[in-house]
Scaffold this active site. Sequence first.
Site, PDB file in Angstrom:
ATOM      1  CG  ASN A  83      46.984  44.165  39.857  1.00  0.00           C
ATOM      2  OD1 ASN A  83      48.181  43.931  40.045  1.00  0.00           O
ATOM      3  ND2 ASN A  83      46.563  44.953  38.889  1.00  0.00           N
ATOM      4  CD  GLN A 122      40.834  41.915  42.520  1.00  0.00           C
ATOM      5  OE1 GLN A 122      41.261  41.536  43.614  1.00  0.00           O
ATOM      6  NE2 GLN A 122      39.971  41.207  41.816  1.00  0.00           N
ATOM      7  CG  HIS A 152      46.452  42.685  34.046  1.00  0.00           C
ATOM      8  ND1 HIS A 152      45.856  43.822  33.559  1.00  0.00           N
ATOM      9  CD2 HIS A 152      46.006  42.548  35.322  1.00  0.00           C
ATOM     10  CE1 HIS A 152      45.088  44.357  34.503  1.00  0.00           C
ATOM     11  NE2 HIS A 152      45.169  43.607  35.584  1.00  0.00           N
ATOM     12  CG  HIS A 212      41.296  40.846  36.074  1.00  0.00           C
ATOM     13  ND1 HIS A 212      40.510  41.186  37.153  1.00  0.00           N
ATOM     14  CD2 HIS A 212      42.223  41.826  35.968  1.00  0.00           C
ATOM     15  CE1 HIS A 212      40.951  42.326  37.666  1.00  0.00           C
ATOM     16  NE2 HIS A 212      42.007  42.730  36.975  1.00  0.00           N
TER      17      HIS A 212
END
Length: 118
Positions: free
Chosen positions: A82, A89, A97, A95
């Site tokens: 995101n 986000q 997922h 990051h």
Amino acid sequence: MTIFTKIINGEIPCNKVLENDDFLAFHDINPKAPIHILIIPKIEVENFQQVTPETMAGLTAFTQEVATLLGLDKNGYRLITNNGSDGGQEVMHLHFHLLGGAKLNWSHLSDSDSKKFI
Ligand code: AMP
């Protein structure tokens, strides 16, 4: 400093899957699939829009290693990042997922009306 930096520094615990000098993988605290791992660089990068190709090269290899370690390379998985507020986000540290462990639902996106997103 984000919560992920505190996890990298060991100030907050995580359920670790794999770590090397540059990257860390750990279980998401609020899993959206049978297996839901967060994969992050240890350097502070806000999101995908900010990351360099060099960091992404290492992150790609590390992500593949995590997927293989968890057996997700066999039947597949979903990788999501995101980016920014419109992308949903919440933690402003890059990051990915990594989602898997079951046949994942895609219906909410595959036949959705784009107007429902606004
Ligand atoms: P995003 O909305 O893409 O920024 O995702 C942030 C993710 O971080 C969410 O899926 C959260 O469940 C997860 N999260 C937040 N705090 C923690 C934590 N302390 N340990 C593990 N996952 C976390």
